[in-house]
Design an enzyme around this catalytic site. Structure first.
Site, PDB file in Angstrom:
ATOM      1  N   ALA A   9       0.864  -1.181   0.000  1.00 34.52           N
ATOM      2  CA  ALA A   9       0.000   0.000   0.000  1.00 34.52           C
ATOM      3  C   ALA A   9       0.896   1.224   0.000  1.00 34.52           C
ATOM      4  CB  ALA A   9      -0.896   0.005   1.237  1.00 34.52           C
ATOM      5  N   CYS A  10       0.471   2.263  -0.683  1.00 29.72           N
ATOM      6  CA  CYS A  10       1.217   3.509  -0.682  1.00 29.72           C
ATOM      7  C   CYS A  10       0.246   4.655  -0.405  1.00 29.72           C
ATOM      8  CB  CYS A  10       1.970   3.713  -1.996  1.00 29.72           C
ATOM      9  SG  CYS A  10       0.937   4.013  -3.440  1.00 29.72           S
ATOM     10  N   PRO A  11       0.770   5.812  -0.026  1.00 29.91           N
ATOM     11  CA  PRO A  11      -0.117   6.921   0.335  1.00 29.91           C
ATOM     12  C   PRO A  11      -1.138   7.296  -0.740  1.00 29.91           C
ATOM     13  CG  PRO A  11       2.091   7.390   1.105  1.00 29.91           C
ATOM     14  CD  PRO A  11       2.175   6.134   0.272  1.00 29.91           C
ATOM     15  N   GLY A  13      -2.032   5.199  -3.225  1.00 30.93           N
ATOM     16  CA  GLY A  13      -2.775   3.989  -3.571  1.00 30.93           C
ATOM     17  C   GLY A  13      -2.825   3.674  -5.044  1.00 30.93           C
TER      18      GLY A  13
END
Length: 106
Positions: A9-11, A13
């Site tokens: 997951a990344c900030p 998304g």
């Protein structure tokens, strides 16, 4: 056979979530390991890990740039936390460290 599971997951998304998932899966398969990666991107959870996936995993990789949903599922498992960009750019190094750790458990 070694089994690795991961959640990426990344900030935002978007791109890095999926790039990291692909890099982890590719690197694990290159080592002859089984691998399943759940993504928690802008469109929600995809390829959700089952209780069986988690129970059978030798190692769990979680990205740490943003909170992972339902992280309590991994209680009692060996968890490696990595930055999303490291999961994309330094996947081989991560896998080498995992292999070294798993070798000490044998």
């Amino acid at each position: 056979m070694t089994t690795i599971i991961a959640v990426t997951a990344c900030p935002s998304g978007v791109a890095h979530t999926y790039m990291a998932a692909e890099a982890i899966e590719r690197a694990a398969i290159a080592r002859g390991w089984l691998c399943k990666v759940e993504t928690q991107g802008s469109i929600g959870l995809e390829n959700e890990l089952s209780a069986e996936d988690i129970a059978g995993a030798d190692m769990v990789i979680l990205t740490k740039d943003i909170g992972i949903k339902f992280e309590e599922r991994f209680k009692g498992k060996i968890v490696v936390r990595v930055g999303i960009s490291d999961a994309v750019k330094r996947t081989d190094t991560i896998m080498e460290k995992i292999a070294a750790h798993l070798a000490t458990r044998v």
